[in-house]
Design an enzyme around this catalytic site. Structure first.
Site, PDB file in Angstrom:
ATOM      1  N   LEU A 197       4.631  -2.631 -10.657  1.00 54.60           N
ATOM      2  CA  LEU A 197       4.658  -3.431  -9.427  1.00 54.60           C
ATOM      3  C   LEU A 197       4.731  -2.587  -8.156  1.00 54.60           C
ATOM      4  O   LEU A 197       5.323  -1.512  -8.143  1.00 54.60           O
ATOM      5  CB  LEU A 197       5.850  -4.392  -9.481  1.00 54.60           C
ATOM      6  CG  LEU A 197       5.880  -5.328 -10.698  1.00 54.60           C
ATOM      7  CD1 LEU A 197       7.144  -6.183 -10.682  1.00 54.60           C
ATOM      8  CD2 LEU A 197       4.636  -6.213 -10.736  1.00 54.60           C
ATOM      9  N   HIS A 198       4.119  -3.100  -7.119  1.00 52.85           N
ATOM     10  CA  HIS A 198       4.139  -2.454  -5.806  1.00 52.85           C
ATOM     11  C   HIS A 198       4.271  -3.539  -4.739  1.00 52.85           C
ATOM     12  O   HIS A 198       4.370  -4.737  -5.072  1.00 52.85           O
ATOM     13  CB  HIS A 198       2.883  -1.602  -5.603  1.00 52.85           C
ATOM     14  CG  HIS A 198       1.600  -2.330  -5.900  1.00 52.85           C
ATOM     15  ND1 HIS A 198       1.165  -3.394  -5.147  1.00 52.85           N
ATOM     16  CD2 HIS A 198       0.672  -2.169  -6.874  1.00 52.85           C
ATOM     17  CE1 HIS A 198       0.020  -3.838  -5.623  1.00 52.85           C
ATOM     18  NE2 HIS A 198      -0.305  -3.120  -6.690  1.00 52.85           N
ATOM     19  N   HIS A 240       2.247  -6.814  -5.049  1.00 49.21           N
ATOM     20  CA  HIS A 240       2.828  -7.841  -5.935  1.00 49.21           C
ATOM     21  C   HIS A 240       4.029  -8.504  -5.266  1.00 49.21           C
ATOM     22  O   HIS A 240       4.193  -9.730  -5.318  1.00 49.21           O
ATOM     23  CB  HIS A 240       3.316  -7.203  -7.241  1.00 49.21           C
ATOM     24  CG  HIS A 240       2.252  -6.535  -8.050  1.00 49.21           C
ATOM     25  ND1 HIS A 240       2.188  -5.163  -8.214  1.00 49.21           N
ATOM     26  CD2 HIS A 240       1.205  -7.047  -8.747  1.00 49.21           C
ATOM     27  CE1 HIS A 240       1.154  -4.865  -8.985  1.00 49.21           C
ATOM     28  NE2 HIS A 240       0.536  -5.978  -9.319  1.00 49.21           N
ATOM     29  N   LYS A 299      -6.856  -9.129  -2.572  1.00 46.26           N
ATOM     30  CA  LYS A 299      -7.400  -7.805  -2.906  1.00 46.26           C
ATOM     31  C   LYS A 299      -8.422  -7.989  -4.022  1.00 46.26           C
ATOM     32  O   LYS A 299      -9.475  -7.376  -4.026  1.00 46.26           O
ATOM     33  CB  LYS A 299      -6.290  -6.872  -3.355  1.00 46.26           C
ATOM     34  CG  LYS A 299      -6.807  -5.496  -3.598  1.00 46.26           C
ATOM     35  CD  LYS A 299      -5.990  -4.777  -4.598  1.00 46.26           C
ATOM     36  CE  LYS A 299      -6.788  -3.676  -5.170  1.00 46.26           C
ATOM     37  NZ  LYS A 299      -6.607  -3.556  -6.582  1.00 46.26           N
ATOM     38  N   SER A 321      -2.593  -0.558  -5.217  1.00 46.43           N
ATOM     39  CA  SER A 321      -3.072  -0.884  -6.555  1.00 46.43           C
ATOM     40  C   SER A 321      -2.270  -0.072  -7.556  1.00 46.43           C
ATOM     41  O   SER A 321      -1.937   1.093  -7.286  1.00 46.43           O
ATOM     42  CB  SER A 321      -4.557  -0.526  -6.665  1.00 46.43           C
ATOM     43  OG  SER A 321      -4.938  -0.459  -8.017  1.00 46.43           O
ATOM     44  N   ARG A 361      -3.382   1.189 -10.058  1.00 44.31           N
ATOM     45  CA  ARG A 361      -4.235   2.307 -10.480  1.00 44.31           C
ATOM     46  C   ARG A 361      -4.137   3.527  -9.556  1.00 44.31           C
ATOM     47  O   ARG A 361      -4.506   4.631  -9.955  1.00 44.31           O
ATOM     48  CB  ARG A 361      -5.698   1.860 -10.530  1.00 44.31           C
ATOM     49  CG  ARG A 361      -6.024   0.957 -11.694  1.00 44.31           C
ATOM     50  CD  ARG A 361      -7.532   0.852 -11.866  1.00 44.31           C
ATOM     51  NE  ARG A 361      -7.872   0.317 -13.168  1.00 44.31           N
ATOM     52  CZ  ARG A 361      -8.018  -0.976 -13.435  1.00 44.31           C
ATOM     53  NH1 ARG A 361      -7.872  -1.862 -12.487  1.00 44.31           N
ATOM     54  NH2 ARG A 361      -8.329  -1.376 -14.651  1.00 44.31           N
TER      55      ARG A 361
HETATM   56  P1  AMP Z   1      -2.475  -6.959 -11.087  1.00 45.38           P
HETATM   57  O1  AMP Z   1      -1.113  -6.577 -11.559  1.00 45.38           O
HETATM   58  O2  AMP Z   1      -3.265  -5.813 -10.547  1.00 45.38           O
HETATM   59  O3  AMP Z   1      -3.232  -7.796 -12.102  1.00 45.38           O
HETATM   60  O4  AMP Z   1      -2.258  -7.906  -9.835  1.00 45.38           O
HETATM   61  C1  AMP Z   1      -1.460  -9.054  -9.909  1.00 45.38           C
HETATM   62  C2  AMP Z   1      -1.636  -9.841  -8.650  1.00 45.38           C
HETATM   63  O5  AMP Z   1      -1.267  -9.043  -7.535  1.00 45.38           O
HETATM   64  C3  AMP Z   1      -3.090 -10.273  -8.415  1.00 45.38           C
HETATM   65  O6  AMP Z   1      -3.104 -11.584  -7.875  1.00 45.38           O
HETATM   66  C4  AMP Z   1      -3.567  -9.263  -7.412  1.00 45.38           C
HETATM   67  O7  AMP Z   1      -4.623  -9.732  -6.595  1.00 45.38           O
HETATM   68  C5  AMP Z   1      -2.308  -9.039  -6.592  1.00 45.38           C
HETATM   69  N1  AMP Z   1      -2.390  -7.755  -5.876  1.00 45.38           N
HETATM   70  C6  AMP Z   1      -2.580  -6.533  -6.414  1.00 45.38           C
HETATM   71  N2  AMP Z   1      -2.667  -5.601  -5.436  1.00 45.38           N
HETATM   72  C7  AMP Z   1      -2.538  -6.265  -4.255  1.00 45.38           C
HETATM   73  C8  AMP Z   1      -2.571  -5.872  -2.884  1.00 45.38           C
HETATM   74  N3  AMP Z   1      -2.739  -4.608  -2.509  1.00 45.38           N
HETATM   75  N4  AMP Z   1      -2.409  -6.831  -1.951  1.00 45.38           N
HETATM   76  C9  AMP Z   1      -2.243  -8.132  -2.299  1.00 45.38           C
HETATM   77  N5  AMP Z   1      -2.217  -8.561  -3.579  1.00 45.38           N
HETATM   78  C10 AMP Z   1      -2.363  -7.646  -4.538  1.00 45.38           C
END
Ligand code: AMP
Length: 284
Positions: A33-34, A37, A149, A185, A187
């Site tokens: 998480l960042h 999230h 994003k 991200s 990543r």
């Molecule tokens: P993930 O863990 O990458 O699958 O992301 C989970 C949720 O967090 C998804 O709805 C993403 O679009 C959102 N998310 C990831 N990175 C960002 C960001 N930089 N800004 C806003 N939402 C994000």
């Protein structure tokens, strides 16, 4: 904060929350998480009184074993961050809990999935649709929060809920960036220092293209060329796609207009990064 790993425990907790007439807000994630999230969680907390976060690295949405293996994970750190946000429930299932057997169902939405990331990641959005649909059935949220994003993902989920008459409000939240401009991200953790500074060119290129658009340039080809040239000054960057699309149907536009989205995917040091910018008159 309660942490559950099984569907049964999850459903028990949801049942209790529903009995208490709680408005359930749901934030699905793949963990590591960042602030991106956390921004979704904070948005959910404003509007809901029972917050569920899932952490599940969904193998069905990866189209490379290597990418799945290398996806960063740190569950302890995630739980510490979530504890600070004072959420109610974390669902952290193992793969076998979500997929006890290989699912036979196949969900698709060709008009939206056969574009942008969907062209380059076959099966990705079908995997996303499947897991989100399953999670929606399990969590039964009133509202679900997605980051812009992943703009295409947000649109696809919103459409799924509409097409299937699901009583869930899908809320799109702003893209969160670091001060450097890099879109947050999970990543990013895989980038070296050089990769990190090359990756900063992505947003810079999007900003410059937006400025050119504000000055009157509306030809997608010209704007795309500007972006490609800037991004590829970073020796570690390789552009996968740059498209200017209508925000509703994600079709490529013939002329860039207010509200359109410039979406890009770039490999930096073999790490796939996506970003986007909306063409509007707001400050950049
Ligand atoms: P993930 O863990 O990458 O699958 O992301 C989970 C949720 O967090 C998804 O709805 C993403 O679009 C959102 N998310 C990831 N990175 C960002 C960001 N930089 N800004 C806003 N939402 C994000």
């Amino acid at each position: 904060m309660k942490v559950v790993k099984s569907k049964i425990e999850l459903k028990q907790e949801i049942y209790k929350a529903k009995q208490e007439n709680k408005i359930i807000g749901f934030v699905p994630t793949m963990g590591y998480l960042h602030e991106g999230h956390l921004s979704l969680i904070r948005e959910a907390k404003k509007e809901c009184d029972y917050i569920v976060v899932s952490i599940f690295v969904n193998p069905k949405q990866f189209n490379s074993e290597e990418d799945l293996k290398k996806y960063p994970r740190d569950y302890e750190r995630d739980l510490n961050l979530l504890e600070k946000e004072a959420i109610d429930l974390v669902f952290m299932p193992e793969i076998e809990e979500i997929y006890p057997e290989d699912p036979k169902i196949f969900i698709d939405m060709p008009s939206l999935t056969n574009k942008l990331c969907g062209i380059h990641r076959p099966g990705h959005f079908q995997g996303v649709l499947l897991v989100v649909l399953k999670l929606f059935h399990l969590v039964e949220p009133n509202k679900a929060y997605f980051g812009k994003k992943d703009y295409q993902q947000y649109k696809i989920i919103k459409q799924m809920v509409k097409d299937l008459d699901m009583d869930i409000e899908v809320i799109g939240c702003p893209l969160i960036r670091e001060d450097s401009g890099i879109a947050l991200s999970s990543r990013n953790a895989r980038l070296s220092n050089k990769g990190y500074s090359d990756a900063q060119l992505i947003y810079r290129a999007l900003q410059i293209a937006k400025k050119e658009w504000l000055k009157g340039e509306t030809k997608p080809e010209t704007l795309k060329e500007i972006i490609k040239d800037i991004i590829e000054t970073g020796s570690l960057n390789r552009v996968e796609y740059i498209e200017i699309v209508d925000p509703e149907n994600l079709e490529n536009v013939k002329e860039a207009k207010e509200g359109d989205i410039i979406a890009v995917a770039v490999y930096t040091e073999n790490v796939r990064l996506i970003d986007n910018i909306e063409l509007n008159r707001e400050d950049i």
